[in-house]
Design an enzyme around this catalytic site. Structure first.
Site, PDB file in Angstrom:
ATOM      1  N   LYS A  36       0.848  -1.191   0.000  1.00  0.00           N
ATOM      2  CA  LYS A  36       0.000   0.000   0.000  1.00  0.00           C
ATOM      3  C   LYS A  36       0.886   1.245   0.000  1.00  0.00           C
ATOM      4  CE  LYS A  36      -2.295   1.715   3.712  1.00  0.00           C
ATOM      5  NZ  LYS A  36      -2.060   3.159   3.664  1.00  0.00           N
ATOM      6  N   ASP A  63      -3.477   4.289  -1.825  1.00  0.00           N
ATOM      7  CA  ASP A  63      -4.380   4.733  -0.754  1.00  0.00           C
ATOM      8  C   ASP A  63      -4.268   6.250  -0.600  1.00  0.00           C
ATOM      9  OD1 ASP A  63      -5.884   4.910   1.603  1.00  0.00           O
ATOM     10  OD2 ASP A  63      -4.210   4.298   2.874  1.00  0.00           O
ATOM     11  N   LEU A  64      -4.854   6.970  -1.560  1.00  0.00           N
ATOM     12  CA  LEU A  64      -4.790   8.437  -1.491  1.00  0.00           C
ATOM     13  C   LEU A  64      -6.128   9.025  -1.048  1.00  0.00           C
ATOM     14  CD1 LEU A  64      -2.541   9.219  -4.599  1.00  0.00           C
ATOM     15  CD2 LEU A  64      -1.887   8.809  -2.232  1.00  0.00           C
ATOM     16  N   LYS A  65      -7.112   8.172  -0.824  1.00  0.00           N
ATOM     17  CA  LYS A  65      -8.407   8.589  -0.238  1.00  0.00           C
ATOM     18  C   LYS A  65      -8.945   9.839  -0.926  1.00  0.00           C
ATOM     19  CE  LYS A  65      -7.054   6.868   4.349  1.00  0.00           C
ATOM     20  NZ  LYS A  65      -5.617   6.644   4.161  1.00  0.00           N
ATOM     21  N   PHE A  66      -9.212   9.731  -2.215  1.00  0.00           N
ATOM     22  CA  PHE A  66      -9.657  10.915  -2.957  1.00  0.00           C
ATOM     23  C   PHE A  66     -10.976  11.437  -2.393  1.00  0.00           C
ATOM     24  CE2 PHE A  66      -7.354   8.700  -6.623  1.00  0.00           C
ATOM     25  CZ  PHE A  66      -6.192   9.442  -6.437  1.00  0.00           C
ATOM     26  N   ASP A  68     -13.143  14.934  -3.276  1.00  0.00           N
ATOM     27  CA  ASP A  68     -13.205  16.193  -4.016  1.00  0.00           C
ATOM     28  C   ASP A  68     -14.498  16.170  -4.822  1.00  0.00           C
ATOM     29  OD1 ASP A  68     -12.421  18.573  -5.440  1.00  0.00           O
ATOM     30  OD2 ASP A  68     -10.325  18.015  -5.105  1.00  0.00           O
ATOM     31  N   ILE A  69     -14.674  17.127  -5.731  1.00  0.00           N
ATOM     32  CA  ILE A  69     -15.894  17.116  -6.545  1.00  0.00           C
ATOM     33  C   ILE A  69     -15.840  15.918  -7.499  1.00  0.00           C
ATOM     34  CG2 ILE A  69     -16.281  19.607  -6.359  1.00  0.00           C
ATOM     35  CD1 ILE A  69     -15.058  19.891  -9.173  1.00  0.00           C
ATOM     36  N   ASN A  71     -16.015  15.235 -10.701  1.00  0.00           N
ATOM     37  CA  ASN A  71     -15.155  15.199 -11.891  1.00  0.00           C
ATOM     38  C   ASN A  71     -13.683  15.047 -11.507  1.00  0.00           C
ATOM     39  OD1 ASN A  71     -14.615  15.562 -14.797  1.00  0.00           O
ATOM     40  ND2 ASN A  71     -13.571  17.394 -14.066  1.00  0.00           N
ATOM     41  N   THR A  72     -13.265  15.765 -10.497  1.00  0.00           N
ATOM     42  CA  THR A  72     -11.854  15.706 -10.090  1.00  0.00           C
ATOM     43  C   THR A  72     -11.501  14.313  -9.580  1.00  0.00           C
ATOM     44  OG1 THR A  72     -11.955  18.028  -9.521  1.00  0.00           O
ATOM     45  CG2 THR A  72     -10.135  16.786  -8.571  1.00  0.00           C
ATOM     46  N   THR A 123      -9.878   4.542  11.000  1.00  0.00           N
ATOM     47  CA  THR A 123      -9.774   3.689  12.188  1.00  0.00           C
ATOM     48  C   THR A 123      -9.117   4.424  13.361  1.00  0.00           C
ATOM     49  OG1 THR A 123      -7.859   2.751  11.076  1.00  0.00           O
ATOM     50  CG2 THR A 123      -9.833   1.405  11.139  1.00  0.00           C
ATOM     51  N   ARG A 184      -3.360  -5.165  14.713  1.00  0.00           N
ATOM     52  CA  ARG A 184      -2.228  -5.209  15.635  1.00  0.00           C
ATOM     53  C   ARG A 184      -2.044  -6.639  16.136  1.00  0.00           C
ATOM     54  NH1 ARG A 184      -1.306  -1.173  13.702  1.00  0.00           N
ATOM     55  NH2 ARG A 184      -0.836   0.877  14.564  1.00  0.00           N
ATOM     56  N   ARG A 214       2.903  -0.642  10.751  1.00  0.00           N
ATOM     57  CA  ARG A 214       4.013  -0.699  11.697  1.00  0.00           C
ATOM     58  C   ARG A 214       4.298  -2.081  12.263  1.00  0.00           C
ATOM     59  NH1 ARG A 214       1.624   4.815  14.076  1.00  0.00           N
ATOM     60  NH2 ARG A 214      -0.191   3.802  13.154  1.00  0.00           N
TER      61      ARG A 214
HETATM   62  O1  C5P Z   1       0.916   1.268  10.995  1.00  0.00           O
HETATM   63  P1  C5P Z   1      -0.551   0.907  10.855  1.00  0.00           P
HETATM   64  O2  C5P Z   1      -0.783  -0.589  10.759  1.00  0.00           O
HETATM   65  O3  C5P Z   1      -1.419   1.585  11.879  1.00  0.00           O
HETATM   66  O4  C5P Z   1      -0.946   1.495   9.423  1.00  0.00           O
HETATM   67  C1  C5P Z   1      -2.285   1.520   8.954  1.00  0.00           C
HETATM   68  C2  C5P Z   1      -2.327   2.066   7.569  1.00  0.00           C
HETATM   69  O5  C5P Z   1      -3.684   2.039   7.106  1.00  0.00           O
HETATM   70  C3  C5P Z   1      -1.849   3.515   7.423  1.00  0.00           C
HETATM   71  O6  C5P Z   1      -1.166   3.606   6.186  1.00  0.00           O
HETATM   72  C4  C5P Z   1      -3.131   4.321   7.373  1.00  0.00           C
HETATM   73  O7  C5P Z   1      -3.003   5.477   6.557  1.00  0.00           O
HETATM   74  C5  C5P Z   1      -4.102   3.342   6.708  1.00  0.00           C
HETATM   75  N1  C5P Z   1      -5.528   3.550   6.995  1.00  0.00           N
HETATM   76  C6  C5P Z   1      -6.056   3.543   8.270  1.00  0.00           C
HETATM   77  N2  C5P Z   1      -7.407   3.736   8.473  1.00  0.00           N
HETATM   78  C7  C5P Z   1      -8.228   3.917   7.425  1.00  0.00           C
HETATM   79  C8  C5P Z   1      -7.702   3.903   6.120  1.00  0.00           C
HETATM   80  C9  C5P Z   1      -6.341   3.704   5.949  1.00  0.00           C
HETATM   81  O8  C5P Z   1      -5.312   3.335   9.232  1.00  0.00           O
HETATM   82  N3  C5P Z   1      -9.526   4.028   7.616  1.00  0.00           N
END
Ligand code: C5P
Length: 236
Positions: A36, A63-66, A68-69, A71-72, A123, A184, A214
């Protein structure tokens, strides 16, 4: 599990430097994980880095979570598809017209279209913080509502916490893709995440893909850990 194409673990490459991310990826294989690329790394490494990972045969979730409007967002999704990514996402809060525009734009790619999913509630939110944003519904109700909108827009699935996955699986059916961050290992720190689950709990709740950052990137032997987790996945 319903939908997923192995491997089911998506490693979040949240590195401050492109060089460090590439060095880390050298240890991995497309047979043990997908990758990702999020806001931090994309802002550093850009499209070139994404193309490089695609050329290494990794399935890449951009995972850039767009948000915006319509069209963009539609044009941004097309730009992501041009990079050859496997999955791309938008914010469900952008609304149904925005999600439909994104989905329609990707139709040009036919069977080669990336999967299109929507972020429901991050999350990292906890209930009090969510309420300060002015939403009338609690997080669980909001996540279900946003996921229903994504399904109406005919998106492939949503990003949600594993704690919400079982309800979404039950309400949205077996073929709606659930991607869950906030994973985790039992011995890990939560860091900034609030609604966390172990990989086993997430899979049992109906997650298709586990986003792990992580826990993997800080592991002493990431490849060994991924192999071990893949064995657990086969058993769940
Ligand atoms: O290090 P960790 O396991 O917490 O990373 C979680 C990844 O998931 C991060 O890249 C974070 O941007 C992404 N993420 C998230 N919650 C969301 C969408 C994406 O933690 N709802």
């Amino acid at each position: 599990m319903s939908y997923s194409k192995p491997p089911c673990i998506i490693v979040a490459l949240d590195f401050a430097e492109t060089k460090k991310a590439l060095h880390f990826v050298e240890q991995l294989s497309p047979t043990v994980c997908k990758l990702k690329v999020g806001n931090e790394l994309f802002t550093r490494g850009g499209p070139e880095l994404v193309r490089h990972l695609v050329n290494l045969k990794f399935d890449v979730f951009l995972d850039l979570k767009f948000y915006d409007i319509p069209n963009t967002v539609a044009q941004a999704c097309l730009a992501a598809a041009d990079l050859g990514v496997w999955m791309v996402n938008v914010h469900a809060l952008g609304g149904i017209r925005m999600m439909v525009a994104a989905r329609e734009a990707l139709q040009a790619y036919g069977v080669n279209s990336p999967l299109l999913i929507a972020v429901t509630a991050l999350t990292s939110y906890h209930e009090n913080e969510w309420r300060t944003l002015g939403f009338k519904r609690n997080i669980n109700e909001s996540v279900l509502h946003l996921a229903e909108l994504a399904q109406q827009a005919e998106l492939d699935g949503v990003v949600c916490s594993a704690q919400e996955a079982s309800v979404l699986r039950r309400c949205l059916g077996p073929s709606f893709c659930l991607v869950t961050p906030g994973i985790r290992l039992a011995e890990d720190a939560r860091d900034d995440q609030q609604r966390v689950c172990t990989p086993e709990m997430a899979l049992a709740a109906g997650s298709d893909y586990l986003v792990m950052g992580r826990s993997i990137t800080r592991a002493r032997d990431p490849m060994a850990l991924l192999r071990q987790l893949n064995e657990v996945i086969i058993r769940v």
